[in-house]
Design a protein around this motif. Structure first.
Motif, PDB file in Angstrom:
ATOM      1  N   ARG A 131      55.722  42.851  55.532  1.00  0.00           N
ATOM      2  CA  ARG A 131      57.145  42.567  55.405  1.00  0.00           C
ATOM      3  C   ARG A 131      57.328  41.534  54.298  1.00  0.00           C
ATOM      4  NH1 ARG A 131      61.912  43.028  58.260  1.00  0.00           N
ATOM      5  NH2 ARG A 131      63.375  41.319  58.018  1.00  0.00           N
ATOM      6  N   LYS A 132      58.263  41.792  53.400  1.00  0.00           N
ATOM      7  CA  LYS A 132      58.518  40.852  52.313  1.00  0.00           C
ATOM      8  C   LYS A 132      59.079  39.537  52.846  1.00  0.00           C
ATOM      9  CE  LYS A 132      59.328  44.383  48.775  1.00  0.00           C
ATOM     10  NZ  LYS A 132      60.291  44.946  47.782  1.00  0.00           N
ATOM     11  N   GLY A 133      58.744  38.477  52.157  1.00  0.00           N
ATOM     12  CA  GLY A 133      59.230  37.150  52.522  1.00  0.00           C
ATOM     13  C   GLY A 133      58.198  36.281  53.203  1.00  0.00           C
ATOM     14  N   TYR A 134      57.047  36.866  53.575  1.00  0.00           N
ATOM     15  CA  TYR A 134      56.020  36.109  54.287  1.00  0.00           C
ATOM     16  C   TYR A 134      54.789  35.829  53.420  1.00  0.00           C
ATOM     17  CZ  TYR A 134      58.600  37.219  58.555  1.00  0.00           C
ATOM     18  OH  TYR A 134      59.566  37.333  59.527  1.00  0.00           O
ATOM     19  N   GLU A 135      54.918  36.054  52.120  1.00  0.00           N
ATOM     20  CA  GLU A 135      53.751  35.962  51.244  1.00  0.00           C
ATOM     21  C   GLU A 135      53.052  34.602  51.326  1.00  0.00           C
ATOM     22  OE1 GLU A 135      56.334  39.217  49.833  1.00  0.00           O
ATOM     23  OE2 GLU A 135      56.706  37.121  50.379  1.00  0.00           O
ATOM     24  N   SER A 136      53.796  33.524  51.482  1.00  0.00           N
ATOM     25  CA  SER A 136      53.199  32.181  51.454  1.00  0.00           C
ATOM     26  C   SER A 136      52.677  31.726  52.811  1.00  0.00           C
ATOM     27  CB  SER A 136      54.232  31.165  50.950  1.00  0.00           C
ATOM     28  OG  SER A 136      55.327  31.061  51.856  1.00  0.00           O
ATOM     29  N   VAL A 137      52.922  32.512  53.854  1.00  0.00           N
ATOM     30  CA  VAL A 137      52.497  32.069  55.194  1.00  0.00           C
ATOM     31  C   VAL A 137      51.535  33.036  55.883  1.00  0.00           C
ATOM     32  CG1 VAL A 137      54.625  30.762  55.533  1.00  0.00           C
ATOM     33  CG2 VAL A 137      54.490  33.120  56.364  1.00  0.00           C
ATOM     34  N   ARG A 138      51.163  34.104  55.181  1.00  0.00           N
ATOM     35  CA  ARG A 138      50.290  35.092  55.825  1.00  0.00           C
ATOM     36  C   ARG A 138      48.885  35.115  55.242  1.00  0.00           C
ATOM     37  NH1 ARG A 138      53.591  40.098  53.123  1.00  0.00           N
ATOM     38  NH2 ARG A 138      52.479  40.185  51.131  1.00  0.00           N
ATOM     39  N   LEU A 139      48.653  34.365  54.163  1.00  0.00           N
ATOM     40  CA  LEU A 139      47.363  34.409  53.479  1.00  0.00           C
ATOM     41  C   LEU A 139      47.000  33.026  52.948  1.00  0.00           C
ATOM     42  CD1 LEU A 139      45.035  36.131  52.186  1.00  0.00           C
ATOM     43  CD2 LEU A 139      46.513  36.336  50.161  1.00  0.00           C
ATOM     44  N   PHE A 140      45.790  32.569  53.280  1.00  0.00           N
ATOM     45  CA  PHE A 140      45.324  31.262  52.828  1.00  0.00           C
ATOM     46  C   PHE A 140      43.880  31.396  52.340  1.00  0.00           C
ATOM     47  CE2 PHE A 140      48.302  30.791  56.293  1.00  0.00           C
ATOM     48  CZ  PHE A 140      49.237  29.895  55.793  1.00  0.00           C
ATOM     49  N   GLN A 141      43.665  31.050  51.091  1.00  0.00           N
ATOM     50  CA  GLN A 141      42.289  30.940  50.616  1.00  0.00           C
ATOM     51  C   GLN A 141      41.823  29.516  50.854  1.00  0.00           C
ATOM     52  OE1 GLN A 141      41.510  31.526  46.399  1.00  0.00           O
ATOM     53  NE2 GLN A 141      39.335  31.928  46.784  1.00  0.00           N
ATOM     54  N   LEU A 142      40.765  29.369  51.615  1.00  0.00           N
ATOM     55  CA  LEU A 142      40.244  28.037  51.863  1.00  0.00           C
ATOM     56  C   LEU A 142      39.433  27.571  50.659  1.00  0.00           C
ATOM     57  CD1 LEU A 142      39.363  28.238  55.661  1.00  0.00           C
ATOM     58  CD2 LEU A 142      41.488  27.579  54.526  1.00  0.00           C
ATOM     59  N   ASN A 143      39.391  26.272  50.487  1.00  0.00           N
ATOM     60  CA  ASN A 143      38.792  25.656  49.312  1.00  0.00           C
ATOM     61  C   ASN A 143      37.375  26.205  49.060  1.00  0.00           C
ATOM     62  OD1 ASN A 143      37.645  23.913  47.416  1.00  0.00           O
ATOM     63  ND2 ASN A 143      38.681  22.113  48.233  1.00  0.00           N
TER      64      ASN A 143
END
Length: 339
Positions: free
Chosen positions: A163-175
């Motif tokens: 669903r559009k709008g969740y791009e910044s909260v659905r994927l995290f690259q860890l350091n």
């Protein structure tokens, strides 16, 4: 001649100021170097069957006094070296709510802390095995999209659409540097195994499933749905690749949500996700998904006690290195030494 009332007033003022100083000193926050967040404990923190927290507790906080945190599910424990930890709760909502309360609590200074999100998990038999320990390279939210029944779409096509709008909260690259440090410091950790886990692995034909426990890396998939079966496993891998993450290797229920909370408050460069596999995300070829979900007595994977101990042993090696080399880690993840 000395004015008695003036003397009494001066004395009271001095005592008042002294009291303020004492109060201020007592309220000095704990400077946290490493914070360990587990999701559940089975019983007590020590002396009984261990859940995700007990091995950590017995290593670091046996003599620590609990710090009550309003809004958190359980108290925080800290030792004199700045290692703190708590049981945050299971699932995205409970765990992230606890983490937010802890981050905002004035009794704790987490501004330079490293975070280890620690717990048990599942793994696909094509990627992992029982009692392995895995550091996340990516965290992916399994939800935040659209799903439909397979019979309501085109045969063979995916049944999930982001669903559009969740791009910044659905994927995290860890350091990546922090992950590399974790593998450098812990990749050769001897891990415990059990006879029951060894026997259970032989039910699966995949080479990865039959491996002895090891320390590895990959994408951790966060979903409140405890999904099972080859179809759901394939969908998790599809989502990971759709988002550009590494192979899906761990299914869990909290890490992406906890990381979002930490990122909004402090950034995510010091976040680690560490999981031990206690089950496969699907049955073997001779059992249905429902049979795998509801095993008969004596038919479970085994190895739970060994896995939670493995997680704490691996995590402790990372924790102890950071604390003992704090002058190098305080300002941020140091450069890896030349090979």
């Amino acid at each position: 001649m000395w004015n008695t009332s003036r003397w009494r007033s001066a004395a009271l003022s001095a005592l008042f100021l002294l009291g303020l100083g004492t109060s201020a000193e007592a309220a000095e926050p704990v400077k946290v170097k490493v914070f360990v967040g587990a999701m559940f404990e089975i019983g007590k923190n020590t002396g009984d069957r261990a859940g995700e927290f007990q091995n950590w507790y017995e290593r670091y906080w046996q003599s620590a006094e609990p710090i009550a945190v309003k809004g958190a599910l359980n108290p925080v424990y800290c030792n004199a070296d700045g290692v703190c930890g708590a049981v945050l709760g299971m699932g995205k909502v409970s765990s992230s709510a606890s983490m937010q309360a802890i981050l905002l609590n004035p009794q704790l200074d987490l501004s330079q802390a490293y975070f280890i999100i620690s717990g048990v998990a599942g793994t696909p038999p094509s990627r992992g095995t029982i009692a392995e320990v895995n550091w996340a390279t990516w965290l992916v939210d399994y939800d935040l999209g659209h799903r439909w029944a397979p019979e309501e779409g085109k045969p063979g096509e995916p049944t999930f659409m982001p669903r559009k709008g969740y791009e910044s909260v659905r994927l995290f690259q860890l350091n990546p540097a922090l992950v590399s440090w974790a593998m450098k410091l812990t990749g050769d950790t001897p891990l415990k195994d059990s006879d029951s886990a060894r026997a259970y692995r032989q039910r699966y034909p995949q080479d990865a499933a039959r491996r002895a426990p090891f320390v590895g890396t990959g994408t951790h998939m966060t979903g409140d749905t405890f999904f099972h079966g080859p179809g759901m496993s394939e969908q998790a891998q599809y989502i990971a690749k759709l988002y550009g993450a590494d192979d899906y290797v761990i299914t869990e229920m909290e890490a992406a949500a906890i990381t979002l909370v930490i990122k909004r408050t402090l950034g995510s460069d010091r976040v680690m996700s560490l999981r031990g596999a206690v089950n496969f995300d699907q049955g073997n070829p001779k059992e249905t998904t429902l049979e795998h979900l509801d095993p008969k007595p004596g038919e479970t994977a085994g190895g739970f006690a060994e896995t939670v101990e493995n997680v704490a042993v691996v995590g402790a090696r990372m924790t102890d290195h950071i604390v003992s080399h704090w002058d190098q880690w305080q300002a941020g993840v140091p450069a890896l030494p030349a090979q």
